[in-house]
Design an enzyme around this catalytic site. Structure first.
Site, short mmCIF file in Angstrom:
data_model
loop_
_atom_site.label_atom_id
_atom_site.label_comp_id
_atom_site.label_asym_id
_atom_site.label_seq_id
_atom_site.Cartn_x
_atom_site.Cartn_y
_atom_site.Cartn_z
N ASP A 34 43.54 70.05 30.76
CA ASP A 34 43.35 70.46 29.37
C ASP A 34 42.60 69.33 28.68
OD1 ASP A 34 44.94 72.80 27.57
OD2 ASP A 34 44.22 71.10 26.38
N ILE A 35 42.09 69.61 27.49
CA ILE A 35 41.45 68.53 26.73
C ILE A 35 42.50 67.58 26.16
CG2 ILE A 35 41.38 69.71 24.48
CD1 ILE A 35 38.45 68.63 24.22
N ASP A 53 37.43 68.11 29.34
CA ASP A 53 36.80 68.89 28.26
C ASP A 53 35.92 69.93 28.95
OD1 ASP A 53 35.16 69.91 26.28
OD2 ASP A 53 34.76 67.98 25.34
N TYR A 142 35.18 85.82 18.10
CA TYR A 142 36.00 85.82 19.32
C TYR A 142 35.61 87.01 20.21
CZ TYR A 142 40.35 86.05 22.09
OH TYR A 142 41.29 86.10 23.10
N LYS A 146 34.04 87.27 23.95
CA LYS A 146 34.76 87.94 25.04
C LYS A 146 33.87 88.96 25.76
CE LYS A 146 38.41 85.62 25.20
NZ LYS A 146 38.64 84.78 26.38
N ILE A 172 49.85 88.41 23.54
CA ILE A 172 50.87 87.93 24.48
C ILE A 172 52.05 87.34 23.70
CG2 ILE A 172 51.36 86.44 26.45
CD1 ILE A 172 49.21 88.57 27.03
P1 NAD Z 1 45.63 78.73 23.65
O1 NAD Z 1 44.83 78.56 22.41
O2 NAD Z 1 47.11 78.75 23.51
O3 NAD Z 1 45.24 77.62 24.72
C1 NAD Z 1 43.92 77.20 24.95
C2 NAD Z 1 43.96 75.81 25.53
O4 NAD Z 1 42.60 75.38 25.65
C3 NAD Z 1 44.68 74.78 24.65
O5 NAD Z 1 45.68 74.11 25.38
C4 NAD Z 1 43.57 73.82 24.22
O6 NAD Z 1 43.99 72.47 24.13
C5 NAD Z 1 42.57 74.00 25.34
N1 NAD Z 1 41.22 73.62 24.91
C6 NAD Z 1 40.62 73.80 23.71
N2 NAD Z 1 39.39 73.29 23.71
C7 NAD Z 1 39.19 72.77 24.94
C8 NAD Z 1 38.11 72.11 25.57
N3 NAD Z 1 36.97 71.86 24.91
N4 NAD Z 1 38.24 71.75 26.87
C9 NAD Z 1 39.38 71.97 27.54
N5 NAD Z 1 40.46 72.58 27.00
C10 NAD Z 1 40.35 72.97 25.71
O7 NAD Z 1 45.12 80.09 24.36
P2 NAD Z 1 45.97 81.09 25.27
O8 NAD Z 1 46.68 81.99 24.33
O9 NAD Z 1 46.72 80.37 26.32
O10 NAD Z 1 44.78 81.95 25.90
C11 NAD Z 1 44.26 81.71 27.19
C12 NAD Z 1 43.17 82.73 27.46
O11 NAD Z 1 43.71 84.06 27.35
C13 NAD Z 1 42.00 82.68 26.48
O12 NAD Z 1 40.81 83.03 27.14
C14 NAD Z 1 42.33 83.78 25.49
O13 NAD Z 1 41.19 84.28 24.86
C15 NAD Z 1 42.98 84.80 26.40
N6 NAD Z 1 43.85 85.72 25.67
C16 NAD Z 1 44.99 85.28 25.09
C17 NAD Z 1 45.78 86.19 24.38
C18 NAD Z 1 47.07 85.76 23.72
O14 NAD Z 1 47.70 86.56 23.02
N7 NAD Z 1 47.52 84.52 23.90
C19 NAD Z 1 45.40 87.53 24.28
C20 NAD Z 1 44.20 87.93 24.86
C21 NAD Z 1 43.44 87.03 25.59
#
Ligand code: NAD
Length: 316
Positions: A34-35, A53, A142, A146, A172
């Site tokens: 993670d970042i 990153d 967003y 996607k 989720i």
């Molecule tokens: P989240 O926002 O909880 O987690 C994203 C993670 O990415 C974070 O830990 C953040 O620190 C990290 N991040 C941000 N910028 C970064 C960078 N530059 N480099 C590396 N890491 C970085 O998201 P999530 O809910 O766990 O979602 C994961 C995936 O599932 C995403 O693609 C999201 O679009 C998709 N998704 C999630 C949901 C939901 O309800 N949670 C629904 C549909 C789709």
């Protein structure tokens, strides 16, 4: 899958998917990244952890080579509500990170899981029984990222043979890591407030119906689609996956059956409401069921019982 890299592992999904993958494939074989430098022990002590990153292509390549990675779970994204505040950054991270992986995948030939979302649909998409293949004209940044991601993953599979796969997740719901700024966050917060305060103020209108899924099913979908027999996959990137569909009033009524006296009121966030109104009521997930046997375990009642049990133990 033998050597796995999870990018964005500290987020809502990664913080539960990573331990689940380690349980199946072995702690040493699943590299979390993670970042963020400061992450829970379950990510950085139970197995390897690397700060990456997603915009740093060189660092991703180093880690992929170092651990001989053959499968990447790309969970990095700025979510829908955050994306509306920072559209340019949302594009840069969601697409820049994906492009780095797709380009590296041409050399390294790892399999790549990248989740899409119900956010990939828009106001002109059929809202009920949203088909697998249908109109996709999202109106949030967003959603734009996607749909673009789905197309890019298909393109790199067709042109370069990269084993790209993905699902369109609904909102989720989970109890380990709080959501990262999405439109469906209310459906997580409502459980915390039910336990802590016995009441909840919802930022969406009471009849705003959307698809939702409990985290164990989200984890199961990610693992099963990556384990699926490629010969049976017609769609690959962006399978609709559904588990339950409800609006705030319905989830509040179900919670009230478990938390006597629970009440809900409404204070609408216009940005989130506009996004939610443009998303499906419920998706048709028959392609996922037919092509790789998708079948969720949790409905609203089963999820509510489990969420409240876990949160009661932790918060009271
Ligand atoms: P989240 O926002 O909880 O987690 C994203 C993670 O990415 C974070 O830990 C953040 O620190 C990290 N991040 C941000 N910028 C970064 C960078 N530059 N480099 C590396 N890491 C970085 O998201 P999530 O809910 O766990 O979602 C994961 C995936 O599932 C995403 O693609 C999201 O679009 C998709 N998704 C999630 C949901 C939901 O309800 N949670 C629904 C549909 C789709």
């Amino acid at each position: 899958m033998k050597n796995i890299l999870v990018m964005g592992a500290a987020g809502q999904i990664g913080s539960e998917l990573t331990p689940a993958l380690r349980k199946i494939y072995g702690n040493a074989n699943v590299v979390a990244s993670d970042i963020k430098e400061d992450v829970p022990a379950v990510l950085c002590e139970d197995g390897p952890y690397e700060v990456i990153d997603c915009l740093d292509a060189k660092k991703i390549a180093e880690v992929v080579k170092k651990y001989k990675i053959d499968t990447v779970y790309n969970l990095v994204a700025l979510l829908s509500a955050v994306g509306e505040q920072k559209p340019l950054l949302s594009w840069q991270i969601n697409i820049g990170g994906l492009m780095n992986l797709l380009e590296l995948g041409r050399e390294e030939q790892f399999a790549l899981f990248t989740p899409s979302s119900i956010g990939a649909f828009g106001p002109t998409t059929p809202k009920q029984g949203t088909p697998q293949n249908t109109i996709q004209r999202p109106t949030s940044m967003y959603g734009v990222t996607k749909v673009s991601g789905e197309l890019l993953c298909d393109y790199y599979h067709l042109k370069y043979g990269i084993d790209t796969r993905g699902v369109r997740y609904p909102g989720i719901i989970s109890n380990v890591t709080l959501p990262g700024g999405g439109t469906t966050d209310y459906a997580v917060e409502i459980y915390y407030d039910a336990i802590k305060k016995g009441s909840f103020t919802c930022n969406l209108k009471k009849d705003t119906r959307m698809d939702m899924m409990y985290m164990p099913d989200a984890v199961k979908a990610a693992i099963e689609v990556m384990e699926a027999d490629p010969a049976k996959l017609i769609h690959r990137n962006c399978f609709n996956v559904a588990a339950m569909s409800f609006d705030p009033e319905t989830i509040a009524n179900v919670i009230a059956e478990h938390v006597p006296g629970f009440t809900i009121d409404y204070d609408i966030d216009p940005v989130r409401q506009k996004i939610a109104d443009s998303w499906p009521d419920f998706m048709d997930d028959s392609a996922a069921r037919a092509e790789w046997g998708w079948n969720p375990d949790f409905d609203l009642e089963a999820m509510t019982t489990d969420m409240l049990e876990v949160l009661r133990k932790r918060l009271t």
